[in-house]
Design a protein around this motif. Sequence first.
Motif, PDB file in Angstrom:
ATOM      1  N   SER A 144       1.986   1.292 -13.381  1.00 29.27           N
ATOM      2  CA  SER A 144       2.911   0.968 -12.289  1.00 29.27           C
ATOM      3  C   SER A 144       4.059   0.092 -12.766  1.00 29.27           C
ATOM      4  O   SER A 144       5.125   0.050 -12.139  1.00 29.27           O
ATOM      5  N   LEU A 145       3.886  -0.619 -13.914  1.00 28.84           N
ATOM      6  CA  LEU A 145       4.967  -1.444 -14.458  1.00 28.84           C
ATOM      7  C   LEU A 145       6.147  -0.597 -14.922  1.00 28.84           C
ATOM      8  O   LEU A 145       7.260  -1.109 -15.086  1.00 28.84           O
ATOM      9  N   GLN A 146       5.919   0.697 -15.128  1.00 29.46           N
ATOM     10  CA  GLN A 146       6.994   1.592 -15.564  1.00 29.46           C
ATOM     11  C   GLN A 146       7.760   2.205 -14.392  1.00 29.46           C
ATOM     12  O   GLN A 146       8.638   3.033 -14.592  1.00 29.46           O
ATOM     13  N   ALA A 147       7.383   1.817 -13.167  1.00 29.97           N
ATOM     14  CA  ALA A 147       8.025   2.386 -11.977  1.00 29.97           C
ATOM     15  C   ALA A 147       9.043   1.419 -11.393  1.00 29.97           C
ATOM     16  O   ALA A 147       8.726   0.261 -11.102  1.00 29.97           O
ATOM     17  N   PHE A 180       4.076  -5.744  -6.075  1.00 30.61           N
ATOM     18  CA  PHE A 180       3.783  -4.328  -6.327  1.00 30.61           C
ATOM     19  C   PHE A 180       3.207  -4.096  -7.718  1.00 30.61           C
ATOM     20  O   PHE A 180       2.704  -3.009  -8.013  1.00 30.61           O
ATOM     21  N   ILE A 181       3.305  -5.099  -8.625  1.00 26.29           N
ATOM     22  CA  ILE A 181       2.965  -4.965 -10.039  1.00 26.29           C
ATOM     23  C   ILE A 181       3.762  -3.775 -10.609  1.00 26.29           C
ATOM     24  O   ILE A 181       3.225  -2.827 -11.187  1.00 26.29           O
ATOM     25  N   SER A 182       5.076  -3.854 -10.395  1.00 27.48           N
ATOM     26  CA  SER A 182       5.949  -2.739 -10.763  1.00 27.48           C
ATOM     27  C   SER A 182       7.110  -3.219 -11.614  1.00 27.48           C
ATOM     28  O   SER A 182       7.219  -4.411 -11.945  1.00 27.48           O
ATOM     29  N   GLY A 183       7.999  -2.264 -11.931  1.00 23.21           N
ATOM     30  CA  GLY A 183       9.253  -2.620 -12.561  1.00 23.21           C
ATOM     31  C   GLY A 183      10.199  -3.186 -11.511  1.00 23.21           C
ATOM     32  O   GLY A 183       9.771  -3.539 -10.397  1.00 23.21           O
ATOM     33  N   THR A 236      11.093   4.612  -2.603  1.00 20.64           N
ATOM     34  CA  THR A 236      11.441   5.563  -3.674  1.00 20.64           C
ATOM     35  C   THR A 236      10.878   5.070  -4.989  1.00 20.64           C
ATOM     36  O   THR A 236      10.743   3.857  -5.212  1.00 20.64           O
ATOM     37  N   ILE A 237      10.572   6.005  -5.879  1.00 20.60           N
ATOM     38  CA  ILE A 237      10.010   5.670  -7.196  1.00 20.60           C
ATOM     39  C   ILE A 237      10.859   6.351  -8.263  1.00 20.60           C
ATOM     40  O   ILE A 237      11.119   7.564  -8.194  1.00 20.60           O
ATOM     41  N   THR A 238      11.246   5.566  -9.272  1.00 20.11           N
ATOM     42  CA  THR A 238      12.024   6.097 -10.396  1.00 20.11           C
ATOM     43  C   THR A 238      11.427   5.561 -11.689  1.00 20.11           C
ATOM     44  O   THR A 238      11.259   4.349 -11.823  1.00 20.11           O
ATOM     45  N   PRO A 239      11.101   6.442 -12.646  1.00 24.26           N
ATOM     46  CA  PRO A 239      10.608   5.952 -13.941  1.00 24.26           C
ATOM     47  C   PRO A 239      11.658   5.054 -14.589  1.00 24.26           C
ATOM     48  O   PRO A 239      12.847   5.403 -14.635  1.00 24.26           O
ATOM     49  N   GLU A 297       0.826  -1.209   0.000  1.00 26.51           N
ATOM     50  CA  GLU A 297       0.000   0.000   0.000  1.00 26.51           C
ATOM     51  C   GLU A 297       0.859   1.259   0.000  1.00 26.51           C
ATOM     52  O   GLU A 297       0.513   2.256  -0.656  1.00 26.51           O
ATOM     53  N   SER A 298       1.993   1.212   0.703  1.00 21.77           N
ATOM     54  CA  SER A 298       2.908   2.363   0.714  1.00 21.77           C
ATOM     55  C   SER A 298       3.483   2.609  -0.671  1.00 21.77           C
ATOM     56  O   SER A 298       3.597   3.760  -1.114  1.00 21.77           O
ATOM     57  N   VAL A 299       3.841   1.525  -1.359  1.00 25.16           N
ATOM     58  CA  VAL A 299       4.397   1.654  -2.709  1.00 25.16           C
ATOM     59  C   VAL A 299       3.333   2.186  -3.670  1.00 25.16           C
ATOM     60  O   VAL A 299       3.596   3.089  -4.483  1.00 25.16           O
ATOM     61  N   THR A 300       2.142   1.641  -3.591  1.00 22.51           N
ATOM     62  CA  THR A 300       1.049   2.091  -4.462  1.00 22.51           C
ATOM     63  C   THR A 300       0.786   3.579  -4.257  1.00 22.51           C
ATOM     64  O   THR A 300       0.571   4.332  -5.216  1.00 22.51           O
TER      65      THR A 300
END
Length: 958
Positions: free
Chosen positions: A892-895, A912-915, A924-927, A874-877
């Motif tokens: 979110s896959l681009q993060a 996270f369904i992320s990169g 932290t989030i980075t494109p 939830e924090s990541v989302t």
Amino acid sequence: MSDKPNYKDTVFLPKTDFPMKAGLPQKEPGILERWQSEGLYEQLREERAGREKFILHDGPPYANGDIHIGHALNHVLKDMVCRSQTLLGKDAPYVPGWDCHGLPIEWKVEELYRKKKRNKNEVPATEFRAECRAYAQKWVDVQREQLKRLGIQGRWDKPYLTMRAKAEADIVAELFKFAETGQLYRGAKPVMWSPVEETALAEAEVEYEDIQSTQIDVAFEIVESPIEELVGAHAVIWTTTPWTIPVNQALAYGPQVVYALVEVEDAKESHLNGKRLLVAESLIMAVKHRLQDSYDDDGLELVAIEPYGGSDLAGTVARHPMHHLGGFYAEPRPFLPGEFVTTDSGTGLVHMAPDHGEDDFELCRQHGIGPKFAVERDGRYRDDWLWLGAHDERRRSVINKPFNAPEGPICSDLREAGALLSASADYHHSYPHSWRSKAKVIYRCTPQWFIAIDEPLHHLDPKTRAEIRWENEGGPANDGGKIDDYPTLRETAMDAIDKTRFVPDKGRNRLASMVEGRPDWLISRQRAWGVPIALFVHRESGELLVDTDVNKRITDAIREMGIDAWSEERMAEYLGPDRNADDYEMVGDILDVWFDSGSTHAFVLESDEWPELRSPADLYLEGSDQHRGWFQSSLLESCGTRGRAPYKAVLTHGFTMDSAGKKMSKSLGNTIDPLKVMEQFGADIIRLWALSVDYTEDHRIGDEILRGVGDQYRKLRNSFRYMIGALADFSDDEKVDPADMPELERYMLHRLAEIDGVLRQAVEDFDFNLYTRTLADFANEELSAFFFDIRKDCLYCDDTQGVKRRSYRTVLDILFHAMVRWAAPVLVFTAEEVWGTRYPDGGSVHLLEWPEVDAGWKDEALAKRWGELIALRESVTEAIEPYRKDKVIRSSLQAEVGVPSDEDSDFLAELFISGPVANADSVTITPTEHAKCGRCWRHLPEVEEDGDLCDRCDEVLN
């Protein structure tokens, strides 16, 4: 144009014909028709034969008009009870019923007569009753189809009707039980009476409305008293019912009240000056203000002369203001001690009219003063009554407002006699009205039939008596104690209430307070459409004939031809050869319909017509107004004849208000018609609404609320649609043992076991709001937004033989079987459609039982771990959302994500369904700059260019 391959056909997308658009109004009737043609209800009875029973006894709705939203809520709740108990494996039949006798139907038929300019009294009684019967049957048939349309499952081909001949005979047989055990008597008492409908009313047939009445102060001249100073003074009474003054017979004082003799001074009206008045000392100022307001005389004063104790007034006698008329009015009016007299309002002295008040009647009876029966059925004084009797119609109608007005005949005549001290038409108070005609009711003393509440029940056997008197007191089980101390009906009912379960529990106090303070049960009505009080009374002695042989002849005849069998032509037949019919009076009253419905436990639950039922019922379920209606009449009837309640539990629901919390009214235009809602949205939407609200309190419905329910329904439907599609071609060969599953699947099985416990308890507690909310929240928040969301990549793109994908589909299959069963009592049509889509030859979902959920799936340590992971997710989302909102990234896959965790990065990326995910001191989030896989769309280091395959997808395709 890209020259990269299109991998769309290689992705394992869900496949289903189950439509996203429900189309419930079109589909539901077809499903109903199939259930009926296949005999689903009968199949259920066969499937559950021999199982533990659960009996909900249907409180009969009234056969009069289309169903309204209250009917819908009530019957959906009943259906939910029966279906959920059936789901648990019990035999839970449902036999619907209707109340068919009584004033509302008679009133409607009379209206039809009036339109045709026919007089009911000129029509043979049998013909009139036949029209009432036809009217009731018409609405039984209409309501039956409307309730079936709601998906209510039951014995619709054989409901119980109080107007069936057998039921009518059984009701009369129950009446005879009260007569044979000495509980029934005829007495003249003041009862709630409707002059418009010309019948006595039960408390349950009365509603209270705020009205404005005339209040008057009347002077009664004292002609005798042990207190010499009082002779010649005037006792002042205050009343808001001027029409009762013509039948006054006494004055009541409070023995503990302090009274004062006061003198009127400085009044503009010369006839008031010097007048000595007797009033309660604490109410002198209130009396003064009423006199000042009445004469617009601020200078008027009441000067106290002497105080007296209430008990000192014993032996005082006054005379009626109209004593000059002679006869009845010349008789002395004694002062009587009344413990009910208070100084909350008025004057502290109360005028007694035993014809028209309960306290009045009882106090006067104790002193040998009886009623005069001056007011007739239609609320008019008798033509031969000395005062007002021979006057015009306007003067004789006691509930006519002009009749009671300050300028009306009562006040005018009192004013002329010099007895009216004040009169004003501005007194606001609550007053009883008939809930049918909406007209004001009066207390009127008439000969009526009553069931005694406080007489000992000598017919109870020793064991039953012992259970009632000595249970929980450590007393003997049978003859060892004082067996002759028989309980009364009130005591028996109070004990039964103590032993009954109430949902919500506050219903216990409500019913108990009503039974504890209620008077004897008035069971007679003066109408034509109803079960007769089939009794004979000796003309000379007035004694009630109690003869079991006579009673049997009567019940046999009624069982054969219905209530028309009670006719004067058959008196000799019923009385038999040993009695002369001329010696007996045949009772012409009918039974209160509450006695009819209160007897349903006898002629339904105990009848061999419905062998699937038994008595006592496990549950009675109705609106909270039935504490004074069906719950109470059933309790009294059963306790009086069987010594116990007819139910083990009582569930009550509140009333449905509009979206603003206002009571629904056609005049306000704020009603919600369930038939129109079904036409527009379908029955499952009404069911979902009814089972989502907190029915134990008053609750709301409106267009906006229904739209919200529709959104909730669509989310549930989409969850089922996804599961059906995701399980396409699933077989037992694909299943994985839970011990071999990834921990996410094991965690979901843990949650399923927890949900199972919550839902089971909700069924036990009849907490359908919790049941439905738990089901919806689990489907929407934990399945769709979490489990399905995380695993869609696995479902679409993993190897079909991989353990993770097989595990996911195994859990989906378990979830499907649980969810469709749990949803079946709520969304009866949708659950059938869901089940039939996956299993076209699988029969009805409603034949299934509660899902098998392994308690061993619970794993608290795993649950704690996943609680922490979910919080991290939830924090990541939350951190990704601003990047999406600002369109820095589209998905979110681009993060690329940094988190303070040592978990496997691939595991976290899937969660996270992320990169790609890396360990960091904070979130932290980075494109990402990684290219996107052309098949799974994940951005991964091994993908060199957009459209190329990642290692996983390349392996699957090869």
